[in-house]
Write a protein that holds these residues in place. Structure first.
Motif, short mmCIF file in Angstrom:
data_model
loop_
_atom_site.label_atom_id
_atom_site.label_comp_id
_atom_site.label_asym_id
_atom_site.label_seq_id
_atom_site.Cartn_x
_atom_site.Cartn_y
_atom_site.Cartn_z
N VAL A 66 -16.56 6.52 1.87
CA VAL A 66 -15.73 6.21 0.19
C VAL A 66 -14.42 6.63 0.13
O VAL A 66 -13.60 5.06 -0.41
N GLY A 67 -13.66 7.08 0.62
CA GLY A 67 -11.96 6.68 0.15
C GLY A 67 -11.89 5.57 0.86
O GLY A 67 -10.64 5.51 -0.17
N ILE A 68 -12.03 5.80 2.04
CA ILE A 68 -10.83 4.29 2.18
C ILE A 68 -11.02 3.08 1.98
O ILE A 68 -10.76 2.01 1.67
N SER A 69 -12.64 3.18 1.33
CA SER A 69 -13.23 1.79 0.69
C SER A 69 -12.58 1.84 -0.78
O SER A 69 -11.91 0.59 -0.56
N TYR A 70 -12.44 2.35 -1.68
CA TYR A 70 -11.66 3.13 -2.64
C TYR A 70 -10.01 2.77 -2.65
O TYR A 70 -8.97 1.78 -3.28
N GLY A 71 -9.75 3.14 -1.34
CA GLY A 71 -8.26 3.30 -1.11
C GLY A 71 -8.05 1.90 -0.76
O GLY A 71 -6.79 1.58 -1.53
N ASN A 72 -8.82 1.58 0.12
CA ASN A 72 -8.28 -0.15 0.60
C ASN A 72 -8.31 -1.28 -0.46
O ASN A 72 -7.29 -1.87 -0.81
N VAL A 73 -8.77 -0.96 -1.43
CA VAL A 73 -9.19 -2.12 -2.43
C VAL A 73 -7.62 -1.73 -4.20
O VAL A 73 -6.83 -2.71 -3.09
#
Length: 250
Positions: A66-73
């Motif tokens: 989820v860190g990549i998911s949020y950070g990417n956006v």
């Protein structure tokens, strides 16, 4: 570690090429259907350029990263507004009409809502539905504005062939996104966690930077095309629309 770095680089290369195919085919499909450049930029091209973020963030969330998911956006939105929009402004293709001001206000509104929802460290399902509601309202308003500017339908190549190319670009983006996640998660676990960050912090750090830069390549490519062809409406509309898609939909 070498395998993760290679996967990350390969993912960026695949996304850059597939994103270019995806964006250009989306633009041609929209033109063939006879809609205006502004509407194309705010909707179809904005979604097309957000496809890397879409695939990367959703796959990452499904895998529990989820860190990549949020950070990417969030990282992609920052990159769109700073270096990408800066290039459009420097080369004179960031002109804002009355409609553009309304769209920009929507982008600021939905960004502010995201900040409020993020304070407690979680974006819950209800907050997700509220973001989606704001996004839906934006699409409805964009469509209502398009009705006042209807153009004659133009045929640009075979529509079936364009849809096939669009599908190929979609598959390429999916593969590139998967490589990005594999490489990004591997680097986060091998390097950043070892340096003292928590797994979530390490994933977010990679998402905000390397992965966000990789998934923002289609927006950058669109701006370069806009600069070359002096497509004012497409350049600014793509940036605004992409950020709204990133936050409200993804």
């Amino acid at each position: 570690m070498i395998a993760y770095i290679v996967a990350l680089i390969l993912g960026i290369v695949v996304i850059a090429k597939a994103g270019d195919i995806f964006v250009e085919s989306a633009r041609r499909i929209a033109v063939a259907l006879g809609v205006s450049q502004t509407f194309i930029a705010l909707t179809l091209i904005a979604f097309a350029t957000s496809a890397p973020e879409f695939f990367t963030s959703l796959i990452a969330a499904a895998l529990g990263n989820v860190g990549i998911s949020y950070g990417n956006v969030v990282g992609s939105n920052i990159i769109n507004i700073t270096p990408v929009l800066a290039l459009a402004a420097i080369f004179g293709v960031a002109q804002i009409q009355n409609r553009g001001i309304i769209d920009a206000l929507f982008m600021v509104l939905i960004g502010g809502v995201l900040v409020l929802f993020s304070i407690d460290g979680t974006i819950n399902p209800v907050e997700g539905l509220l973001l989606l509601t704001v996004f839906t309202l934006f699409i409805i308003l964009a469509k209502s504005g398009e009705k006042r500017k209807t153009k004659k339908v133009r045929r640009v190549g075979s529509l079936g062939r364009l849809i096939l190319i669009f599908a190929i670009g979609t598959v390429g983006l999916f593969i590139g996104a998967r490589l990005l996640i594999y490489g990004g998660v591997g680097i986060a676990q091998q390097a950043l966690v070892a340096a003292g960050l928590s797994p979530l912090e390490a994933e977010a750090a990679v998402g905000f930077t390397i992965i966000a830069l990789g998934t923002s390549l289609p927006e950058l490519a669109t701006i370069v095309i806009s600069i070359k062809k002096r497509l004012h409406e497409i350049s600014l509309g793509t940036i605004i629309g992409s950020n709204i898609f990133n936050t409200g939909l993804i």
